[in-house]
Design a protein around this motif. Structure first.
Motif, PDB file in Angstrom:
ATOM      1  N   ASP A 224       0.860  -1.173   0.000  1.00  0.00           N
ATOM      2  CA  ASP A 224       0.000   0.000   0.000  1.00  0.00           C
ATOM      3  C   ASP A 224       0.904   1.233   0.000  1.00  0.00           C
ATOM      4  OD1 ASP A 224      -2.381   1.642   0.477  1.00  0.00           O
ATOM      5  OD2 ASP A 224      -1.538   1.879   2.489  1.00  0.00           O
TER       6      ASP A 224
ATOM      7  N   LYS B 182     -10.365   0.387  -2.356  1.00  0.00           N
ATOM      8  CA  LYS B 182     -10.375  -0.513  -1.223  1.00  0.00           C
ATOM      9  C   LYS B 182     -11.515  -0.082  -0.296  1.00  0.00           C
ATOM     10  CE  LYS B 182      -5.310  -0.751  -1.530  1.00  0.00           C
ATOM     11  NZ  LYS B 182      -4.040  -0.359  -0.865  1.00  0.00           N
TER      12      LYS B 182
ATOM     13  N   PRO C 155     -11.625  -5.806  -3.242  1.00  0.00           N
ATOM     14  CA  PRO C 155     -10.358  -6.505  -3.486  1.00  0.00           C
ATOM     15  C   PRO C 155      -9.875  -6.443  -4.923  1.00  0.00           C
ATOM     16  CG  PRO C 155     -12.142  -8.094  -3.374  1.00  0.00           C
ATOM     17  CD  PRO C 155     -12.742  -6.758  -3.031  1.00  0.00           C
TER      18      PRO C 155
ATOM     19  N   TYR D 275      -6.153  -5.570  -5.758  1.00  0.00           N
ATOM     20  CA  TYR D 275      -5.196  -6.608  -5.370  1.00  0.00           C
ATOM     21  C   TYR D 275      -5.285  -7.802  -6.316  1.00  0.00           C
ATOM     22  CZ  TYR D 275      -3.159  -4.660  -1.175  1.00  0.00           C
ATOM     23  OH  TYR D 275      -2.431  -3.881  -0.293  1.00  0.00           O
TER      24      TYR D 275
ATOM     25  N   ALA E 244       0.862  -8.760   1.300  1.00  0.00           N
ATOM     26  CA  ALA E 244       0.458  -7.363   1.258  1.00  0.00           C
ATOM     27  C   ALA E 244       0.907  -6.652   2.536  1.00  0.00           C
ATOM     28  CB  ALA E 244      -1.054  -7.251   1.103  1.00  0.00           C
TER      29      ALA E 244
ATOM     30  N   GLU F 279      -0.169  -3.220   4.657  1.00  0.00           N
ATOM     31  CA  GLU F 279      -1.268  -2.256   4.731  1.00  0.00           C
ATOM     32  C   GLU F 279      -1.310  -1.548   6.077  1.00  0.00           C
ATOM     33  OE1 GLU F 279      -3.605  -0.914   3.005  1.00  0.00           O
ATOM     34  OE2 GLU F 279      -3.665  -2.052   1.132  1.00  0.00           O
TER      35      GLU F 279
ATOM     36  N   ALA G  79      -6.942  -6.550   0.813  1.00  0.00           N
ATOM     37  CA  ALA G  79      -5.901  -7.553   0.561  1.00  0.00           C
ATOM     38  C   ALA G  79      -6.329  -8.933   1.039  1.00  0.00           C
ATOM     39  CB  ALA G  79      -4.608  -7.127   1.244  1.00  0.00           C
TER      40      ALA G  79
ATOM     41  N   PHE H 110      -4.578 -12.551  -0.047  1.00  0.00           N
ATOM     42  CA  PHE H 110      -3.166 -12.379   0.273  1.00  0.00           C
ATOM     43  C   PHE H 110      -2.934 -12.283   1.779  1.00  0.00           C
ATOM     44  CE2 PHE H 110      -3.430 -10.737  -4.080  1.00  0.00           C
ATOM     45  CZ  PHE H 110      -2.410 -11.472  -4.668  1.00  0.00           C
TER      46      PHE H 110
ATOM     47  N   THR I  88      -1.506 -10.696   4.925  1.00  0.00           N
ATOM     48  CA  THR I  88      -1.346  -9.246   5.050  1.00  0.00           C
ATOM     49  C   THR I  88      -0.646  -8.884   6.352  1.00  0.00           C
ATOM     50  OG1 THR I  88      -3.364  -8.916   3.758  1.00  0.00           O
ATOM     51  CG2 THR I  88      -2.602  -7.053   5.093  1.00  0.00           C
TER      52      THR I  88
END
Length: 244
Positions: free
Chosen positions: A17, A164, A167, A170, A186, A188, A197, A202, A204
């Motif tokens: 991000d 966001k 999703p 992503y 990811a 974030e 994410a 993913f 995160t």
């Protein structure tokens, strides 16, 4: 959704991000955006202007397009596409110009990222407009670490702009890069970003590096609730977590 576990030994790619993660852009962005947003709200019938802090609390992690649509629905309004686009362009130009002035290189971000770039592919995945992302990467001296082909904007990269916690950005980034949740992670800072994410599958890592000290405990808990497998306070900790 249960958080996907992180297998650091398999990670090849970091999906980063931008705002609030690579640079402390969220507060100055909301400060610059407040005048545009309040003029927009006044046209909707708002009885008073909102402070940048209030606006951030209302829309954090969403781009202006998504925030404007949500605010308009709160007033029982649906915006015509042309009207919305005009407001989006106006807000983008004002905020980008301001961020060019206030952001600067930060060794606490750049140094760990340079080290990570030696081991991983770095990609930027943001809700913000591509021109805003490019400007922020340039003035923070991070542009060379993120090739233009590895910059993904929910506003500009997708056929239909979104934001966001959707999703889509992503999922698009994963497909474009040829990576899966098995080999990408990811990073974030916001709840909406983490939700995006995680929904894309993913694992995160949450970061609170640019979150005010008084708000870190609450943000950490919220990021974990959103599905983050870990929450850290710096890019150095991210490098350590990934075996750097």
């Amino acid at each position: 959704m249960s958080p996907r576990p992180l297998n650091a030994s398999r990670v090849t790619t970091l999906l980063c991000d931008a705002d609030g993660t690579l640079f402390p852009s969220e507060e100055p962005a909301y400060a610059a955006s407040a005048d545009v947003t309040n003029r927009f709200l006044a046209e909707l019938g708002a009885e008073r202007p909102y402070s940048p802090t209030e606006l951030q609390a209302m829309t954090n992690g969403k781009n202006f397009r998504a925030a404007a649509q949500e605010l308009a629905r709160g007033y029982g309004r649906e915006l015509a596409a042309g009207d919305l686009d005009a407001w989006v362009v106006q807000e983008k130009d004002v905020v980008t110009a301001h961020l060019r002035e206030v952001l600067h290189p930060d060794p606490d971000v750049r140094d760990p990222l340079v080290a990570l770039a030696g081991r991983f592919t770095l990609a930027a995945v943001t809700s913000s407009a591509a021109t805003r992302l490019d400007a922020c990467l340039e003035v923070t001296d991070l542009a060379k670490l993120f090739d233009p082909e590895r910059r993904f904007s929910a506003e500009d990269s997708l056929e239909v702009p979104t934001s966001k916690p959707d999703p889509a950005v992503y999922a698009f980034a994963g497909t474009a890069l040829g990576v899966t949740p098995d080999d990408a992670v990811a990073i974030e800072d916001s709840i909406n970003g983490a939700l995006s994410a995680v929904a894309a599958g993913f694992p995160t890592i949450g970061t609170v590096q640019f979150v005010a000290e008084a708000d870190r405990a609450a943000r950490t808990a919220a990021l974990r609730e959103a599905g983050a497998v870990a929450v850290v306070a710096s890019w150095t900790e991210i490098a350590d977590l990934l075996g750097g």
